[in-house]
Enzyme design. Structure first.
Site, mmCIF file in Angstrom:
data_model
loop_
_atom_site.group_PDB
_atom_site.id
_atom_site.type_symbol
_atom_site.label_atom_id
_atom_site.label_comp_id
_atom_site.label_asym_id
_atom_site.label_seq_id
_atom_site.Cartn_x
_atom_site.Cartn_y
_atom_site.Cartn_z
ATOM 1 N N SER A 121 34.588 119.543 -10.339
ATOM 2 C CA SER A 121 34.242 118.777 -9.139
ATOM 3 C C SER A 121 32.918 118.058 -9.311
ATOM 4 O O SER A 121 32.532 117.265 -8.472
ATOM 5 C CB SER A 121 34.162 119.710 -7.930
ATOM 6 O OG SER A 121 33.250 120.755 -8.193
ATOM 7 N N HIS A 142 40.731 115.683 -10.465
ATOM 8 C CA HIS A 142 40.069 116.583 -9.515
ATOM 9 C C HIS A 142 40.856 116.720 -8.213
ATOM 10 O O HIS A 142 40.885 115.813 -7.391
ATOM 11 C CB HIS A 142 38.637 116.085 -9.233
ATOM 12 C CG HIS A 142 37.915 116.922 -8.230
ATOM 13 N ND1 HIS A 142 37.117 116.373 -7.246
ATOM 14 C CD2 HIS A 142 37.882 118.261 -8.046
ATOM 15 C CE1 HIS A 142 36.620 117.355 -6.497
ATOM 16 N NE2 HIS A 142 37.075 118.503 -6.962
ATOM 17 N N GLU A 154 41.064 112.931 -7.165
ATOM 18 C CA GLU A 154 40.135 111.976 -7.783
ATOM 19 C C GLU A 154 40.422 111.902 -9.280
ATOM 20 O O GLU A 154 40.440 112.933 -9.957
ATOM 21 C CB GLU A 154 38.680 112.425 -7.577
ATOM 22 C CG GLU A 154 38.184 112.255 -6.158
ATOM 23 C CD GLU A 154 36.728 112.692 -5.973
ATOM 24 O OE1 GLU A 154 35.982 111.954 -5.335
ATOM 25 O OE2 GLU A 154 36.351 113.776 -6.452
ATOM 26 N N ASN A 192 32.550 114.689 -3.116
ATOM 27 C CA ASN A 192 31.442 115.644 -3.027
ATOM 28 C C ASN A 192 30.078 114.984 -2.973
ATOM 29 O O ASN A 192 29.138 115.548 -2.423
ATOM 30 C CB ASN A 192 31.520 116.656 -4.166
ATOM 31 C CG ASN A 192 32.624 117.667 -3.914
ATOM 32 O OD1 ASN A 192 32.948 117.956 -2.776
ATOM 33 N ND2 ASN A 192 33.207 118.195 -4.972
#
Length: 293
Positions: A121, A142, A154, A192
């Site tokens: 991540s 991801h 992702e 994130n």
């Protein structure tokens, strides 16, 4: 189009590995899971069965689909069982040293044309790729947690990732009925990089006494229409994970705006990591979660 993938290998039978196995098997792929111990594999298969059964109970899945998906998943503690896989996704702990060690073990086992992907991540895809024998066939795929529920994946290319690898990964994600978004290989990618500073800011808001746990979570749920308040979400993610992603952002982008809140550090030092440890911004040990401050 990329080449057609039929089999998916998964390294790591934790929460993410289980979720990736679950959605891949439902989409018709043959799935081979690998972890260090037979016990962890058995626990993973039980978890996947439970999650599939929940989907059947919720009317999202027929029982035959559950049974056939489960029949497509096998697991073992022998890394050589990944040899025939078309694509192998590493979903191990978010620690670079651990991942590098895994790549050193798995690369000699893989067939030359196999794609190796990571579910990291926040770590650099380019840097992880350099620890493999196939940087052009390595990339980030991801998934979001919980994998069966979350619609986004992702896709992150390293500097060496070739176009065919990227297209193959994109096709794979499409067959899972998920939406792929393309992120550049910068710390924490897209989700994130935006989400964790927001959580960190919510913790600063608590730290500075601007609002209580309850006030902050209610404010963001009702004032910004978030399905879950940021402190509740932090507990769900795990405060240790939140801290490590903030550290990756702070180290990788060298900007003080990513400084982890001292209160977050304190909670992690106390071992109050959120839902998984029974206490975080809320105490989960009773009937209903109670704010801890």
């Amino acid at each position: 189009m990329g080449s057609v993938m039929k089999s998916i290998g998964i390294i790591g039978a934790g929460q993410m590995g289980c979720g990736i196995a679950h959605v891949s098997a439902l989409a018709g792929y043959k799935v081979q899971m690998y972890d260090l111990s037979k016990d962890r594999i058995e626990a993973a298969l039980a978890t996947i069965n439970g999650n599939l059964a929940r989907q059947v109970g919720g009317g999202k899945l027929a029982d035959e689909e559950r049974a056939s998906a489960l029949g497509r998943i096998t697991g073992s503690a022998d890394i050589n069982d990944l040899a025939a896989m078309d694509i192998v996704i590493e979903a191990a702990t978010e620690e670079e040293a651990v991942k590098r060690k895994i790549y050193a073990q798995v690369c000699p086992v893989l067939k030359p044309e196999a794609i190796l992907a990571t579910n990291t991540s926040s770590l650099s895809i380019t840097r992880l790729a350099s620890a493999t024998d196939r940087p052009e066939r390595f990339m980030g795929i991801h998934f979001m947690n919980p994998v069966p529920v979350m619609k986004l994946v992702e896709l992150v290319r390293g500097i060496a990732t070739d176009e065919a690898t990227f297209r193959t990964a994109k096709d794979y994600v499409t067959t899972l009925e998920k939406t792929a978004t393309v992120a550049e290989d910068f710390p924490a990618f897209i989700v994130n990089r935006i989400l964790l500073p927001m959580i960190n800011e919510a913790i600063y808001t608590l730290y500075e006494g601007v609002g209580s746990v309850e006030a902050i979570d209610t404010a963001m749920k009702l004032g910004a229409n978030h399905p879950m308040g940021p402190l509740q979400l932090a507990d769900f993610i795990g405060l240790d994970t939140c801290l490590s992603i903030m550290q990756v952002l702070h180290d990788g982008l060298a900007d003080s705006k990513y400084r982890p809140c001292p209160l977050l550090v304190k909670y992690v030092e106390a071992g109050w990591l959120g839902r998984k440890s029974g206490r975080g911004f809320y105490d989960y040990r009773g009937e209903t979660p109670v704010p801890t401050r």
